[in-house]
Design a protein around this motif. Sequence first.
Motif, mmCIF file in Angstrom:
data_model
loop_
_atom_site.group_PDB
_atom_site.id
_atom_site.type_symbol
_atom_site.label_atom_id
_atom_site.label_comp_id
_atom_site.label_asym_id
_atom_site.label_seq_id
_atom_site.Cartn_x
_atom_site.Cartn_y
_atom_site.Cartn_z
ATOM 1 N N LEU B 73 0.862 -1.179 0.000
ATOM 2 C CA LEU B 73 0.000 0.000 0.000
ATOM 3 C C LEU B 73 0.901 1.231 0.000
ATOM 4 C CD1 LEU B 73 -2.825 1.219 0.107
ATOM 5 C CD2 LEU B 73 -2.621 1.283 2.592
ATOM 6 N N VAL B 74 0.764 2.033 -1.029
ATOM 7 C CA VAL B 74 1.546 3.263 -1.135
ATOM 8 C C VAL B 74 0.602 4.418 -0.814
ATOM 9 C CG1 VAL B 74 3.018 4.682 -2.605
ATOM 10 C CG2 VAL B 74 2.931 2.187 -2.948
ATOM 11 N N ARG B 75 0.864 5.077 0.287
ATOM 12 C CA ARG B 75 -0.004 6.200 0.688
ATOM 13 C C ARG B 75 0.680 7.529 0.403
ATOM 14 N NH1 ARG B 75 -3.438 6.033 5.973
ATOM 15 N NH2 ARG B 75 -4.655 4.881 4.429
ATOM 16 N N PHE B 76 0.076 8.287 -0.492
ATOM 17 C CA PHE B 76 0.475 9.684 -0.689
ATOM 18 C C PHE B 76 -0.462 10.475 0.213
ATOM 19 C CE2 PHE B 76 1.576 7.397 -4.550
ATOM 20 C CZ PHE B 76 2.899 7.764 -4.720
ATOM 21 N N HIS B 77 0.072 10.951 1.313
ATOM 22 C CA HIS B 77 -0.761 11.472 2.391
ATOM 23 C C HIS B 77 -1.696 12.574 1.911
ATOM 24 C CE1 HIS B 77 1.292 9.188 5.588
ATOM 25 N NE2 HIS B 77 2.255 9.175 4.703
ATOM 26 N N ARG B 78 -2.963 12.391 2.248
ATOM 27 C CA ARG B 78 -4.066 13.317 1.920
ATOM 28 C C ARG B 78 -4.391 13.364 0.433
ATOM 29 N NH1 ARG B 78 -4.987 15.949 6.714
ATOM 30 N NH2 ARG B 78 -3.158 16.406 8.002
ATOM 31 N N LEU B 79 -3.741 12.520 -0.353
ATOM 32 C CA LEU B 79 -3.994 12.549 -1.797
ATOM 33 C C LEU B 79 -4.583 11.243 -2.330
ATOM 34 C CD1 LEU B 79 -0.785 14.236 -3.315
ATOM 35 C CD2 LEU B 79 -3.100 15.161 -3.272
ATOM 36 N N ASP B 81 -4.320 6.645 -1.999
ATOM 37 C CA ASP B 81 -3.753 5.354 -1.624
ATOM 38 C C ASP B 81 -3.657 4.510 -2.886
ATOM 39 O OD1 ASP B 81 -3.438 5.750 1.089
ATOM 40 O OD2 ASP B 81 -5.317 4.767 1.650
ATOM 41 N N VAL B 82 -2.527 3.875 -3.093
ATOM 42 C CA VAL B 82 -2.375 3.007 -4.253
ATOM 43 C C VAL B 82 -2.093 1.598 -3.748
ATOM 44 C CG1 VAL B 82 -1.210 2.615 -6.441
ATOM 45 C CG2 VAL B 82 -1.371 4.939 -5.523
ATOM 46 N N TRP B 83 -2.968 0.677 -4.103
ATOM 47 C CA TRP B 83 -2.755 -0.723 -3.727
ATOM 48 C C TRP B 83 -2.085 -1.437 -4.890
ATOM 49 C CZ3 TRP B 83 -1.989 -4.116 -0.217
ATOM 50 C CH2 TRP B 83 -2.127 -5.470 -0.492
ATOM 51 N N VAL B 84 -0.980 -2.104 -4.590
ATOM 52 C CA VAL B 84 -0.239 -2.865 -5.599
ATOM 53 C C VAL B 84 -0.156 -4.308 -5.130
ATOM 54 C CG1 VAL B 84 1.948 -3.125 -6.829
ATOM 55 C CG2 VAL B 84 1.145 -0.839 -6.213
ATOM 56 N N PRO B 85 -0.831 -5.238 -5.791
ATOM 57 C CA PRO B 85 -0.734 -6.638 -5.382
ATOM 58 C C PRO B 85 0.704 -7.149 -5.493
ATOM 59 C CG PRO B 85 -2.528 -6.312 -6.946
ATOM 60 C CD PRO B 85 -1.729 -5.047 -6.939
ATOM 61 N N ALA B 86 0.981 -8.234 -4.760
ATOM 62 C CA ALA B 86 2.357 -8.749 -4.701
ATOM 63 C C ALA B 86 2.924 -9.089 -6.074
ATOM 64 C CB ALA B 86 2.405 -9.972 -3.783
ATOM 65 N N GLY B 87 2.048 -9.384 -7.028
ATOM 66 C CA GLY B 87 2.525 -9.696 -8.381
ATOM 67 C C GLY B 87 3.004 -8.476 -9.143
ATOM 68 N N LEU B 88 2.833 -7.287 -8.565
ATOM 69 C CA LEU B 88 3.291 -6.021 -9.159
ATOM 70 C C LEU B 88 2.700 -5.798 -10.547
ATOM 71 C CD1 LEU B 88 7.101 -6.269 -8.190
ATOM 72 C CD2 LEU B 88 5.320 -5.011 -6.964
ATOM 73 N N ASP B 89 1.479 -6.274 -10.770
ATOM 74 C CA ASP B 89 0.874 -6.168 -12.093
ATOM 75 C C ASP B 89 -0.356 -5.260 -12.125
ATOM 76 O OD1 ASP B 89 -0.727 -7.761 -10.571
ATOM 77 O OD2 ASP B 89 -0.915 -9.380 -12.037
#
Lengths: 93, 325
Positions: B73-79, B81-89
């Motif tokens: 989970l990549v959180r750009f604070h207040r902007l 959330d990007v969820w990236v599954p383990a397969g990076l696809d």
Amino acid sequence: MTQTVGIPSDVVYEVVDGEAILLELSAGQYYRLDPVGTRAWQLIAELGDLDAVTAALLAEFDVDPDRLAEDLGTLVAALRARRLLVPAGAGRG
Amino acid sequence: MTDPVYLLHGLRLRSEIALEAPLAPGGDGGAVHVVWGRTGPVGAVRPAGEVVGESVVGRRRMCTITACPRGYLVRFHRLCDVWVPAGLDRMILHRDPAADPALVGMLVTGAMTAFLLTMRGTPVLHASAVEREGRALAFVAGSGEGKSTLAALCCRAGARLVSDDTLALDLDADGAWCRPGGGWLRLRPTAEPLAAGLPALTTSRTADGRLAVALEGPRDPVRLVAILLPAASPGASRPRLERLEARQATEELLRHARAGQLRAPAAAGAWLRSCAKLARSIPVLRAEIPWRQPFPLELAAALFEEAQAAIPVAEGAGAGSGAAV
């Protein structure tokens, strides 16, 4: 000095021009070892057991055994204080 | 309707969200799918999970990356959330209602693409690069330290833009190849006057207030012949370059990961090895740059000359068309 140490899973390293660059990931710090320290580090990574490391270094360097033991002890203590080495089996994830 | 497929730094992105990137030739095989998720408040606290990366500016946390067995989970604070599954696809974008979708698009083409590439083992420098006669110079620096300005100066003098701000590399036995970026050069207000002398295809205003200039650039990877670490020097009269030893160069490059310093051991180890390999095979030069506006047109030529002089003949003549950089 019967003691076995290991490199934690969150420490990565690379040797460049005979000097190790160590990256400690949890704190985001990196460190550099001089060529002798680098050789000791490589032997620690390979052997773990500090008696074996001492014996290997004595075979490679023309140095007084007591002086070597003291210097290695100082190096290992410094590395442990910075969480770059841990007692064997205590690797952090 | 099929979503467009973009090609950025060698990464194919099939995206629901419009991206400022070239369209990819061919189909969408192997593409990372970029899709919208929910729209809802995105906080300014660390999300749950093991923190594997964090970007802090001053005392303000800008971005936090956490990992769990299912992915990141990549959180750009207040902007966003990007969820990236383990397969990076896949990237699933959960946008804060107040966040400009165009700004989210910039996160996808910048930080997120760098993150995905890095996690896949591709070294990605915080750098801009230009090409002349088949060879590339890279400017490696932090935000606001002159990468795009120097790239603009070089492009005004006839070089072509390889990539701006994000530089993905392929390493081989002899050195490194720069993957083309999106073809856009983004200039801060202080550097905007440089746009007047650029062969712009088009211009636009980015969501973060920069002037974006589209430039024609190489479509294939370009051999990297030198890495410059610029240091602005208002008092200097011409560029002065000094080559660093490999160990020192490695340490400098380590600080300039476009994806930030990731704590995931596999990615961090790969990054360290890549920096060391780059430092051993490519000249890394500390570059003192005369820094006062307006920049003279001759500065770029002087930069190329100094870079060429600092590169040993065997390295400078190793590949490409045989012409000097």
